[in-house]
Motif scaffolding. Structure first.
Motif, mmCIF file in Angstrom:
data_model
loop_
_atom_site.group_PDB
_atom_site.id
_atom_site.type_symbol
_atom_site.label_atom_id
_atom_site.label_comp_id
_atom_site.label_asym_id
_atom_site.label_seq_id
_atom_site.Cartn_x
_atom_site.Cartn_y
_atom_site.Cartn_z
ATOM 1 N N GLU A 65 0.764 -1.301 -0.176
ATOM 2 C CA GLU A 65 0.080 -0.031 -0.179
ATOM 3 C C GLU A 65 0.856 1.136 0.031
ATOM 4 O OE1 GLU A 65 -3.462 0.208 -0.201
ATOM 5 O OE2 GLU A 65 -3.366 -2.160 -0.432
ATOM 6 N N VAL A 66 0.445 2.459 -0.413
ATOM 7 C CA VAL A 66 1.177 3.567 -0.353
ATOM 8 C C VAL A 66 1.061 4.316 0.906
ATOM 9 C CG1 VAL A 66 1.264 6.055 -1.390
ATOM 10 C CG2 VAL A 66 0.582 3.981 -2.769
ATOM 11 N N VAL A 67 2.203 4.801 1.506
ATOM 12 C CA VAL A 67 2.218 5.289 2.767
ATOM 13 C C VAL A 67 1.744 6.771 2.918
ATOM 14 C CG1 VAL A 67 3.979 3.696 3.486
ATOM 15 C CG2 VAL A 67 4.591 6.014 2.598
ATOM 16 N N THR A 68 1.342 7.325 3.813
ATOM 17 C CA THR A 68 1.074 8.836 3.874
ATOM 18 C C THR A 68 2.086 9.677 5.004
ATOM 19 O OG1 THR A 68 -1.215 8.071 3.716
ATOM 20 C CG2 THR A 68 -1.016 10.333 4.789
ATOM 21 N N LEU A 69 2.490 10.679 4.662
ATOM 22 C CA LEU A 69 3.172 11.466 5.598
ATOM 23 C C LEU A 69 2.409 11.998 6.535
ATOM 24 C CD1 LEU A 69 5.856 12.926 5.954
ATOM 25 C CD2 LEU A 69 5.416 14.455 4.456
ATOM 26 N N LYS A 70 3.005 11.906 7.900
ATOM 27 C CA LYS A 70 2.330 12.533 9.107
ATOM 28 C C LYS A 70 3.618 13.060 9.628
ATOM 29 C CE LYS A 70 -2.185 11.051 9.297
ATOM 30 N NZ LYS A 70 -2.600 9.772 9.431
ATOM 31 N N LYS A 71 3.891 14.405 9.546
ATOM 32 C CA LYS A 71 5.073 15.081 10.194
ATOM 33 C C LYS A 71 6.198 14.395 9.809
ATOM 34 C CE LYS A 71 2.320 16.941 14.132
ATOM 35 N NZ LYS A 71 2.075 17.011 15.537
ATOM 36 N N THR A 72 6.787 13.690 10.759
ATOM 37 C CA THR A 72 8.306 13.009 10.290
ATOM 38 C C THR A 72 8.125 11.644 10.047
ATOM 39 O OG1 THR A 72 9.159 12.783 12.409
ATOM 40 C CG2 THR A 72 9.396 14.859 11.650
ATOM 41 N N GLN A 73 6.982 11.182 9.970
ATOM 42 C CA GLN A 73 6.711 9.507 10.000
ATOM 43 C C GLN A 73 6.042 9.358 8.701
ATOM 44 O OE1 GLN A 73 5.673 8.290 13.787
ATOM 45 N NE2 GLN A 73 7.808 7.577 14.227
ATOM 46 N N LEU A 74 6.045 8.038 8.265
ATOM 47 C CA LEU A 74 5.335 7.538 7.177
ATOM 48 C C LEU A 74 4.466 6.563 7.457
ATOM 49 C CD1 LEU A 74 8.233 7.740 4.590
ATOM 50 C CD2 LEU A 74 6.043 9.398 4.533
ATOM 51 N N ILE A 75 3.043 6.607 7.498
ATOM 52 C CA ILE A 75 2.104 5.672 8.139
ATOM 53 C C ILE A 75 1.325 5.057 6.858
ATOM 54 C CG2 ILE A 75 0.258 5.495 9.668
ATOM 55 C CD1 ILE A 75 2.541 7.063 10.920
ATOM 56 N N GLY B 71 -1.163 -0.585 9.529
ATOM 57 C CA GLY B 71 -0.478 0.296 10.657
ATOM 58 C C GLY B 71 1.270 0.425 10.689
ATOM 59 N N SER B 72 1.899 -0.080 9.746
ATOM 60 C CA SER B 72 3.338 0.083 9.529
ATOM 61 C C SER B 72 3.666 1.482 9.963
ATOM 62 C CB SER B 72 3.877 -0.600 8.640
ATOM 63 O OG SER B 72 3.732 -1.969 8.445
ATOM 64 N N VAL B 73 4.751 1.773 10.285
ATOM 65 C CA VAL B 73 5.377 3.109 10.467
ATOM 66 C C VAL B 73 6.688 3.110 10.245
ATOM 67 C CG1 VAL B 73 5.520 5.112 12.245
ATOM 68 C CG2 VAL B 73 3.646 3.568 12.420
ATOM 69 N N TYR B 74 6.965 4.210 9.327
ATOM 70 C CA TYR B 74 8.643 4.259 8.784
ATOM 71 C C TYR B 74 8.963 5.627 9.258
ATOM 72 C CZ TYR B 74 7.048 0.432 5.866
ATOM 73 O OH TYR B 74 6.699 -0.798 5.394
ATOM 74 N N GLN B 75 10.287 5.670 9.475
ATOM 75 C CA GLN B 75 10.913 7.178 9.585
ATOM 76 C C GLN B 75 10.915 7.848 8.293
ATOM 77 O OE1 GLN B 75 11.427 7.960 12.841
ATOM 78 N NE2 GLN B 75 11.599 9.985 12.017
ATOM 79 N N ALA B 76 10.332 9.093 7.993
ATOM 80 C CA ALA B 76 10.594 9.689 6.661
ATOM 81 C C ALA B 76 12.206 10.174 6.356
ATOM 82 C CB ALA B 76 9.621 10.977 6.615
ATOM 83 N N SER B 77 12.824 10.322 7.218
ATOM 84 C CA SER B 77 14.282 10.575 6.926
ATOM 85 C C SER B 77 15.143 9.729 6.774
ATOM 86 C CB SER B 77 14.888 11.625 8.206
ATOM 87 O OG SER B 77 14.859 10.722 9.499
ATOM 88 N N VAL C 17 9.643 1.844 12.015
ATOM 89 C CA VAL C 17 9.602 2.215 13.415
ATOM 90 C C VAL C 17 8.573 1.118 14.077
ATOM 91 C CG1 VAL C 17 8.616 3.753 14.987
ATOM 92 C CG2 VAL C 17 9.754 4.663 12.924
ATOM 93 N N LEU C 18 7.526 0.696 13.202
ATOM 94 C CA LEU C 18 6.602 -0.222 13.904
ATOM 95 C C LEU C 18 6.117 -1.210 12.683
ATOM 96 C CD1 LEU C 18 4.999 -1.097 16.468
ATOM 97 C CD2 LEU C 18 3.186 0.216 15.661
ATOM 98 N N GLY C 19 6.237 -2.374 12.861
ATOM 99 C CA GLY C 19 5.725 -3.230 11.692
ATOM 100 C C GLY C 19 4.226 -3.386 11.617
ATOM 101 N N PRO C 20 3.812 -4.166 10.714
ATOM 102 C CA PRO C 20 2.300 -4.233 10.556
ATOM 103 C C PRO C 20 1.594 -4.987 11.740
ATOM 104 C CG PRO C 20 3.498 -5.835 8.920
ATOM 105 C CD PRO C 20 4.534 -5.087 9.738
ATOM 106 N N ASN C 21 0.642 -4.408 11.822
ATOM 107 C CA ASN C 21 -0.176 -5.216 13.330
ATOM 108 C C ASN C 21 0.408 -5.071 14.525
ATOM 109 O OD1 ASN C 21 -2.600 -5.498 11.835
ATOM 110 N ND2 ASN C 21 -1.639 -7.258 10.712
ATOM 111 N N GLY C 22 1.210 -3.960 14.710
ATOM 112 C CA GLY C 22 2.303 -3.937 15.876
ATOM 113 C C GLY C 22 3.401 -4.983 16.072
ATOM 114 N N SER C 23 3.500 -5.402 15.133
ATOM 115 C CA SER C 23 4.871 -6.417 15.032
ATOM 116 C C SER C 23 6.257 -5.480 15.024
ATOM 117 C CB SER C 23 4.900 -7.427 13.858
ATOM 118 O OG SER C 23 4.971 -6.545 12.595
#
Ligand code: FES
Length: 135
Positions: free
Chosen positions: A80-90, A95-101, A106-112
């Motif tokens: 799926e395509v991620v969405t920018l939220k401040k400094t993170q990509l969600i 619910g995976s989270v990545y650091q935009a920089s 930061v967090l894997g899918p479903n809290g993994s």
């Protein structure tokens, strides 16, 4: 990625709806270098484009203290395509989270755990002839 059609620029950027296709060895023109002069360190721009296969892609360009980083905004979990939220990509999918920089997880899918999926893919950036190219 040889050819890329940039269709819109989201977030902080001046709306440059530049449409650029390229078979250039440098890759695709993403934006004029001058469009980034007012972007602060830590800020990201999101470019939306279309690949030749008509797949929509996003490129997240972030200015860091070490220079520009361009990430493929395709979630490495299930694409799926991620969405920018401040400094993170969600990713809204699981619910995976990545650091935009960096693109690091930061967090894997479903809290993994963060090592459950790879980091976002990075493009190679070239700043040449007044343009930012990505490949
Ligand atoms: S596709 Fe992104 S978390 Fe599943």
């Amino acid at each position: 990625m040889g050819a890329l059609l940039i269709t819109s620029v989201l977030a902080v950027a001046e709306a440059s709806t530049s449409i650029t296709k390229s078979d250039d060895p440098l890759g695709a023109k993403l934006t004029k270098s001058s469009a980034l002069k007012d972007v602060k360190i830590g800020q990201s721009l999101v470019y939306r484009g279309v690949e030749p296969s008509h797949k929509t892609i996003e490129v997240i360009l972030t200015k860091t203290k070490n220079g520009l980083i361009a990430l493929d905004g395709t979630c490495t979990s299930k694409g799926e395509v991620v969405t920018l939220k401040k400094t993170q990509l969600i990713c809204v999918s699981q619910g995976s989270v990545y650091q935009a920089s960096t693109g690091e997880v930061v967090l894997g899918p479903n809290g993994s755990p963060k090592d459950s999926i790879p980091s976002l893919n990075r493009y190679t950036i070239t700043d040449k002839s007044g343009w930012i190219w990505i490949k």
